[in-house]
Scaffold this active site. Structure first.
Site, PDB file in Angstrom:
ATOM      1  CG  ASP A 240      30.558  -6.927  11.446  1.00  0.00           C
ATOM      2  OD1 ASP A 240      30.209  -6.470  12.738  1.00  0.00           O
ATOM      3  OD2 ASP A 240      30.834  -6.116  10.626  1.00  0.00           O
ATOM      4  CD  GLU A 484      36.096 -12.746   7.227  1.00  0.00           C
ATOM      5  OE1 GLU A 484      35.198 -12.797   8.605  1.00  0.00           O
ATOM      6  OE2 GLU A 484      36.338 -12.441   6.232  1.00  0.00           O
ATOM      7  CE1 TYR A 537      37.455  -4.610   5.991  1.00  0.00           C
ATOM      8  CE2 TYR A 537      37.971  -7.275   6.619  1.00  0.00           C
ATOM      9  CZ  TYR A 537      37.422  -6.093   6.301  1.00  0.00           C
ATOM     10  OH  TYR A 537      35.942  -6.436   5.263  1.00  0.00           O
ATOM     11  CD  GLU A 573      34.870  -9.178   3.792  1.00  0.00           C
ATOM     12  OE1 GLU A 573      35.277  -8.894   4.640  1.00  0.00           O
ATOM     13  OE2 GLU A 573      34.186  -9.819   3.251  1.00  0.00           O
TER      14      GLU A 573
END
Ligand code: GCB
Length: 681
Positions: A240, A484, A537, A573
């Protein structure tokens, strides 16, 4: 990041010379066949097929000026030409490296260091995939060329994305696979024959990502003629951030004597009153040489001396390297001066190299991360090398601004998400005491074929290159081998076992991790890490808009990981996008208020779990950054607590309050005042 639909991505290679008229970058595009090939890249494919490549032998010491070494910067404007030929191979067919680039066709000025993507108004350059060509003519000082047998001239690139081939005066001198890491070539024999004549440096760079590069990617040809023009293709990536390319870091020429100090490795151990600095020095060019070493403190006083290629220096009452906010004098470094003398060609050659050395230890227990025996809590950020116009090109103003912001924030650490950062940035981490989790470019390893032997061998080489570059840095306290990956896939077990074992064998002094977003019960790499680094998240990608689920889900996350592994955990994160200036009360997604509210929910659980085994929190992200275009990205990723131009959003003030509070609570110093500490250095 949601994964791209998992279908078979393996149609055959495009025929050689296939027309490639339009290139667009796309993450997760669909609608056609995917080729494994490199654009314009039969050549690269061949190279990659050769099997286990070892990291180039030898050291990769940062090119410093010393009494025996000179350095010449090659930054500034280079000539540039993207190869828009149908097969992207005109540069090789017509051997552009054999003549000045301007004689091959139209060239433009291109700044170095910088990414080429955002420099012009041309969208086809912004999204270009394939070979681009850079060229610079340089006059070398005559004194470098006079004693031709005794001076070695080296051409060094801090990094270039991603596959580089370099020629000097038409002679190929080096090839290098992968961005983010330095490579160099001894060009003495080429330049020494022609004093007074400019030397022409030509670089061909290919930014194509394949399933076997790091990061991986794939080229997808869109074969549906009713929907796409002929030979239309996209570069798919599973990460990303915008896939910037170009010569991203300084290019320099430097000299050494022909017998020279090639590498130095330093490790340190310490107790309160005495420290040991173990060293190893390798010399190239002769087997008959002598080595002397002296370690000086910051006042210039020699505190220990040694000789020979390996040994130990004893330092009494050492001044330790401490992280920022953990000590009133963070980032203390001694200077290790290494002197080599050798006889060559009837003359006495002397080489001197000075290496900054920080004395510190790192240990991991089942609940703590210890630096110099004291518990260290990571209160920091994830970053990107990213800015408008220059992309991933090193920019001193931006670098210094970022360090000032980090210290303003009270951040004591960052992760080099998702690739190694410039050596110049790492130097400042060492100097300011900013603790680093040093990550390799293993981001977006999602396709099954990216876990095969070919990818694995390349990953091992990249770890060798990273450790060779950063092994002596006190700021680096842990290696991260990936971000990831699809670590729930069966081949991930062998893959990560091997990469982590190799990393530990190369550097037994530091813990190793990779950053996971897999389910704790399914992750096949986690058994091999020293510290669990987990991304989540909640209330963003999962249960969007539902801040109230965070406490329960985050608590469950931590407890599941800890009960399974009994290893300390870093929240590597967490975050929410916010569009600066967008307000909403009650907080709604993308508003500044939502980002703040999300932080507060996470923080309440961190505060509980940091009393047990949570050893750090790294916000995603320090600043907004550019990504591919997509329906969830508004001119890039907006999870920054600073804008891309480095202005604080409201969340920055929330984080600042928190980080200074944590620093004050955990510090053994008298209360730290914000302004005082900012100007410590
Ligand atoms: C992640 C990735 C990071 C992305 C971030 C996001 O999990 O590690 O590279 O930018 O999420 O904002 O989606």
């Amino acid at each position: 990041m949601p994964a791209v639909a998992g279908r078979d991505l393996r149609p055959p290679l495009p025929p050689r010379g296939r027309a490639l008229p339009t290139a667009k970058m796309a993450a997760g595009a669909s609608g056609g066949g995917v080729a494994r090939g490199v654009v314009g890249g039969c050549r690269l494919l061949l190279l990659l097929a050769l099997g286990r490549a070892a990291a180039p032998p030898g050291g990769m010491l940062y090119p410093r000026e010393t009494p025996s070494r000179e350095r010449k910067e090659l930054g500034g404007l280079w000539s540039f030409r993207a190869d828009f030929s149908p097969g992207r191979d005109a540069g090789f067919v017509h051997r552009w490296y054999r003549q000045p680039l301007r004689q091959t066709g139209p060239v433009i000025d291109m700044p170095v260091p910088a990414s080429f993507n955002d420099i012009t108004q041309d969208p086809s350059l912004e999204n270009y995939i394939g070979w681009v060509w850079y060229e610079k003519e340089v006059l070398l000082p005559l004194r470098w060329l006079q004693d031709d047998l005794n001076t070695r001239v080296v051409l060094r690139f801090g990094s270039a994305h991603y596959y580089s081939i370099v020629w000097v005066n038409g002679v190929q001198v080096v090839e290098h696979e992968g961005g983010h890491l330095p490579f160099e070539a001894d060009i003495s024999s080429i330049v020494q024959g022609s004093p007074g004549i400019p030397c022409r440096i030509t670089v061909a760079l290919n930014n194509t990502l394949t399933p076997h590069t790091l990061p991986p990617g794939s080229i997808q040809y869109m074969n549906d003629k009713t929907r796409y023009p002929k030979n239309y293709f996209v570069q798919n990536i599973r990460f990303d951030f915008f896939n910037y390319a170009g010569i991203h870091r300084p290019v320099v020429l430097y000299t050494t004597p022909s017998v020279y100090i090639d590498d130095i490795t330093v490790t340190t151990t310490s107790s309160e009153s005495v420290a040991m600095v173990q060293y190893q020095v390798s010399v190239v060019g002769s087997t008959l040489y002598s080595l002397s070493l002296s370690l000086r403190d910051q006042e210039g006083k020699v505190v220990a001396t040694g000789d020979g290629p390996a040994g130990e220096l004893k330092v009494l009452n050492p001044k330790l390297w401490w992280p920022y906010l953990m000590h009133e004098n963070p980032g203390y470094r001694y200077s290790l001066e290494v002197k080599m003398q050798a006889q060559a060609n009837g003359v006495l050659l002397e080489d001197v190299y000075t290496l900054p050395v920080g004395i510190r230890t790192v240990h991991v227990t089942s609940t703590q991360f210890l630096i110099n025996g004291k518990p260290f809590y990571f209160h920091g950020v994830n970053k990107h090398e990213d800015a408008d116009i220059r992309g991933k090109g090193l920019d001193w103003s931006l670098v210094v601004k970022d360090f000032n912001l980090l210290r303003w924030l009270g951040a004591n650490s960052f992760r080099t998400s998702h690739y190694p950062y410039a050596e110049e940035i790492m130097d400042l981490c060492d100097a300011y005491g900013i603790v680093v989790i040093d990550e390799c470019p293993g981001v977006g390893i999602k396709m099954p074929e990216s876990f095969g032997n070919k990818s694995l061998q390349h990953h091992l080489v990249v770890m060798e290159e990273l450790i060779r570059r950063d092994k002596n840095r006190p700021s680096v306290v842990m290696w991260s081998v990936a971000n990831e990956p699809a670590s729930e896939l069966p081949p991930a077990a062998y893959y990560f076992k091997t990469v982590i074992a190799h990393t530990k064998a190369l550097d037994p002094s530091r813990p190793v991790t990779f950053v996971t977003d897999a389910n704790y019960a399914l992750d096949r790499g986690a058994p091999y890490v020293d510290v669990i680094c987990v991304n989540s998240y909640f209330s963003w990608y999962h249960d969007p808009g539902h801040l109230e689920v965070i406490p329960l889900q985050l608590t469950t996350q931590f407890e599941n990981w800890y009960k399974t592994y009994q290893k300390p955990i870093i929240q590597s994160e967490y975050g929410a996008d916010s569009v600066p200036g967008l307000h909403s009360d009650p907080p709604l997604m993308f508003s500044e208020e939502y980002q703040k509210a999300m932080l507060r929910e996470y923080h309440s659980i961190f505060d509980k779990k940091k009393k047990e085994y949570v050893i750090g929190e790294l916000i995603w992200n320090f600043a907004d950054f550019m990504t591919n275009q997509g329906t969830t990205r508004v001119l890039g990723n907006k999870k920054g607590i600073f804008t891309r131009q480095r202005q604080p959003k409201s969340a920055a003030f929330v984080l600042r309050e928190r980080y200074w509070k944590i620093a004050n609570e955990s510090s053994c110093l008298p209360p730290i005042t914000k302004s005082h500490t900012l100007f410590l250095k």
